[in-house]
Design a protein around this motif. Structure first.
Motif, PDB file in Angstrom:
ATOM      1  N   MET A  23     -44.212   4.340  43.870  1.00 53.53           N
ATOM      2  CA  MET A  23     -45.071   5.384  43.320  1.00 53.53           C
ATOM      3  C   MET A  23     -44.394   6.749  43.397  1.00 53.53           C
ATOM      4  SD  MET A  23     -47.942   5.402  46.305  1.00 53.53           S
ATOM      5  CE  MET A  23     -48.579   7.049  46.313  1.00 53.53           C
ATOM      6  N   PHE A  24     -44.956   7.695  42.663  1.00 57.12           N
ATOM      7  CA  PHE A  24     -44.510   9.073  42.694  1.00 57.12           C
ATOM      8  C   PHE A  24     -45.432   9.827  43.647  1.00 57.12           C
ATOM      9  CE2 PHE A  24     -42.827   7.544  38.733  1.00 57.12           C
ATOM     10  CZ  PHE A  24     -41.608   8.179  38.635  1.00 57.12           C
ATOM     11  N   GLY A  25     -44.847  10.424  44.689  1.00 55.30           N
ATOM     12  CA  GLY A  25     -45.649  11.133  45.679  1.00 55.30           C
ATOM     13  C   GLY A  25     -46.302  12.372  45.090  1.00 55.30           C
ATOM     14  N   GLU A  26     -47.570  12.574  45.394  1.00 56.24           N
ATOM     15  CA  GLU A  26     -48.317  13.690  44.827  1.00 56.24           C
ATOM     16  C   GLU A  26     -47.801  15.051  45.304  1.00 56.24           C
ATOM     17  OE1 GLU A  26     -52.879  14.523  43.701  1.00 56.24           O
ATOM     18  OE2 GLU A  26     -52.500  13.953  45.776  1.00 56.24           O
TER      19      GLU A  26
ATOM     20  N   ARG B 175     -53.921   5.594  46.456  1.00 61.46           N
ATOM     21  CA  ARG B 175     -53.866   5.907  47.881  1.00 61.46           C
ATOM     22  C   ARG B 175     -53.352   4.665  48.585  1.00 61.46           C
ATOM     23  NH1 ARG B 175     -57.810   5.210  52.241  1.00 61.46           N
ATOM     24  NH2 ARG B 175     -57.277   6.693  53.882  1.00 61.46           N
ATOM     25  N   VAL B 176     -52.289   4.814  49.376  1.00 61.39           N
ATOM     26  CA  VAL B 176     -51.669   3.679  50.049  1.00 61.39           C
ATOM     27  C   VAL B 176     -51.716   3.919  51.551  1.00 61.39           C
ATOM     28  CG1 VAL B 176     -49.545   2.357  50.323  1.00 61.39           C
ATOM     29  CG2 VAL B 176     -50.131   3.288  48.108  1.00 61.39           C
ATOM     30  N   LYS B 177     -52.199   2.932  52.282  1.00 56.75           N
ATOM     31  CA  LYS B 177     -52.208   3.023  53.741  1.00 56.75           C
ATOM     32  C   LYS B 177     -50.886   2.500  54.262  1.00 56.75           C
ATOM     33  CE  LYS B 177     -57.147   2.350  54.400  1.00 56.75           C
ATOM     34  NZ  LYS B 177     -58.166   1.480  55.014  1.00 56.75           N
ATOM     35  N   THR B 178     -50.178   3.334  55.018  1.00 57.44           N
ATOM     36  CA  THR B 178     -48.913   2.936  55.622  1.00 57.44           C
ATOM     37  C   THR B 178     -49.022   3.089  57.128  1.00 57.44           C
ATOM     38  OG1 THR B 178     -47.976   5.157  55.503  1.00 57.44           O
ATOM     39  CG2 THR B 178     -47.645   3.737  53.585  1.00 57.44           C
ATOM     40  N   ALA B 179     -47.956   2.721  57.826  1.00 58.51           N
ATOM     41  CA  ALA B 179     -47.947   2.863  59.275  1.00 58.51           C
ATOM     42  C   ALA B 179     -47.982   4.343  59.671  1.00 58.51           C
ATOM     43  CB  ALA B 179     -46.705   2.190  59.855  1.00 58.51           C
ATOM     44  N   ASP B 180     -47.462   5.222  58.812  1.00 61.18           N
ATOM     45  CA  ASP B 180     -47.443   6.661  59.089  1.00 61.18           C
ATOM     46  C   ASP B 180     -48.715   7.366  58.620  1.00 61.18           C
ATOM     47  OD1 ASP B 180     -44.913   6.327  60.133  1.00 61.18           O
ATOM     48  OD2 ASP B 180     -43.942   6.714  58.200  1.00 61.18           O
ATOM     49  N   GLY B 181     -49.650   6.650  58.053  1.00 67.21           N
ATOM     50  CA  GLY B 181     -50.877   7.241  57.549  1.00 67.21           C
ATOM     51  C   GLY B 181     -51.030   7.010  56.060  1.00 67.21           C
ATOM     52  N   ALA B 182     -52.032   7.614  55.471  1.00 66.39           N
ATOM     53  CA  ALA B 182     -52.294   7.437  54.048  1.00 66.39           C
ATOM     54  C   ALA B 182     -51.328   8.280  53.219  1.00 66.39           C
ATOM     55  CB  ALA B 182     -53.730   7.823  53.729  1.00 66.39           C
ATOM     56  N   ARG B 183     -50.872   7.710  52.100  1.00 64.49           N
ATOM     57  CA  ARG B 183     -49.993   8.405  51.149  1.00 64.49           C
ATOM     58  C   ARG B 183     -50.706   8.459  49.811  1.00 64.49           C
ATOM     59  NH1 ARG B 183     -45.920  10.643  54.162  1.00 64.49           N
ATOM     60  NH2 ARG B 183     -45.211   9.097  55.652  1.00 64.49           N
ATOM     61  N   TYR B 184     -50.619   9.605  49.178  1.00 68.24           N
ATOM     62  CA  TYR B 184     -51.266   9.799  47.885  1.00 68.24           C
ATOM     63  C   TYR B 184     -50.194   9.994  46.821  1.00 68.24           C
ATOM     64  CZ  TYR B 184     -55.425  10.527  50.674  1.00 68.24           C
ATOM     65  OH  TYR B 184     -56.452  10.359  51.545  1.00 68.24           O
ATOM     66  N   GLY B 185     -50.454   9.433  45.651  1.00 71.46           N
ATOM     67  CA  GLY B 185     -49.500   9.574  44.562  1.00 71.46           C
ATOM     68  C   GLY B 185     -49.982   8.854  43.320  1.00 71.46           C
ATOM     69  N   TYR B 186     -49.041   8.581  42.426  1.00 73.77           N
ATOM     70  CA  TYR B 186     -49.330   7.927  41.155  1.00 73.77           C
ATOM     71  C   TYR B 186     -48.480   6.681  41.045  1.00 73.77           C
ATOM     72  CZ  TYR B 186     -51.726  12.205  39.868  1.00 73.77           C
ATOM     73  OH  TYR B 186     -52.596  13.252  39.838  1.00 73.77           O
ATOM     74  N   ASP B 187     -49.123   5.572  40.670  1.00 74.79           N
ATOM     75  CA  ASP B 187     -48.448   4.281  40.553  1.00 74.79           C
ATOM     76  C   ASP B 187     -47.383   4.343  39.459  1.00 74.79           C
ATOM     77  OD1 ASP B 187     -48.051   1.543  41.151  1.00 74.79           O
ATOM     78  OD2 ASP B 187     -49.239   1.001  39.384  1.00 74.79           O
ATOM     79  N   ALA B 188     -46.171   3.901  39.787  1.00 73.59           N
ATOM     80  CA  ALA B 188     -45.043   4.004  38.855  1.00 73.59           C
ATOM     81  C   ALA B 188     -45.238   3.124  37.623  1.00 73.59           C
ATOM     82  CB  ALA B 188     -43.743   3.634  39.564  1.00 73.59           C
TER      83      ALA B 188
END
Length: 185
Positions: free
Chosen positions: A136-139, A159-172
């Motif tokens: 994805m492209f990070g917001e 919105r993707v849940k990762t080990a470092d927390g939630a990441r927001y962006g746009y699906d490639a």
């Protein structure tokens, strides 16, 4: 179909003729035994006949119920597969610029046209989320490096849940299907 039924009738006729050839003074028990044997043969013959009839009916029903016709999947072109328009080229001849027509004016090249559908390469990231690897492209990066963030399609936001927390962006893939591509600079 009627072979066994005809065989049963033939067996009955043979039994009846044998019964008629006996002495008139036969025991009642023997007469009853013979009649019981004839009835048993008739019952068995009828059972065989009904069984064959049911089997043939089942076969015709299964033949009528044909396998479903296979329909090939239909593929519709995505946005990226649509024919692209050629960039506009002005085919009119440019006026000649000479010292007499424009003495102090210098000819400047036109500013380079920026394609709004090219996304910055440095914003393209992959994250390991709960559902696996997500491209994805990070917001936050797009907000810094891409002027038309507000024009990106909302249905591609993720919105993707990762080990470092939630990441927001746009699906490639979603952006690619909407006509956006990665800038190769």
């Amino acid at each position: 179909m009627y072979r066994k039924f005809i065989a049963t009738i033939a067996a009955l006729s043979v039994a009846i003729t044998a019964f008629g050839a006996r002495d008139a003074a036969a025991d009642e028990k023997e007469v009853l035994r013979t009649l019981a044997a004839i009835a048993g043969v008739a019952i068995v013959g009828k059972m065989i006949y009904d069984n064959n009839k049911e089997r043939k009916e089942r076969e015709t029903v299964t033949r009528r119920r044909a396998a479903p016709v296979y329909e090939a999947p239909r593929y519709y072109p995505t946005v990226s597969e649509r024919p692209r328009l050629r960039p506009y080229v002005d085919r009119r001849p440019q006026p000649r610029r000479t010292a007499r027509t424009s003495p102090k004016r210098e000819v400047r090249p036109l500013p380079e046209r920026v394609d709004r559908k090219l996304l910055p390469q440095q914003c393209f990231r992959s994250f390991n989320g709960e559902d696996g690897k997500v491209m994805m492209f990070g917001e936050p990066c797009l907000e810094k490096n891409y002027a038309q963030v507000d024009r990106l399609p909302n249905y591609c936001a993720k919105r993707v849940k990762t080990a470092d927390g939630a990441r927001y962006g746009y699906d490639a893939r979603c952006l690619r299907d909407s006509g956006y591509s990665l800038a190769r600079r």
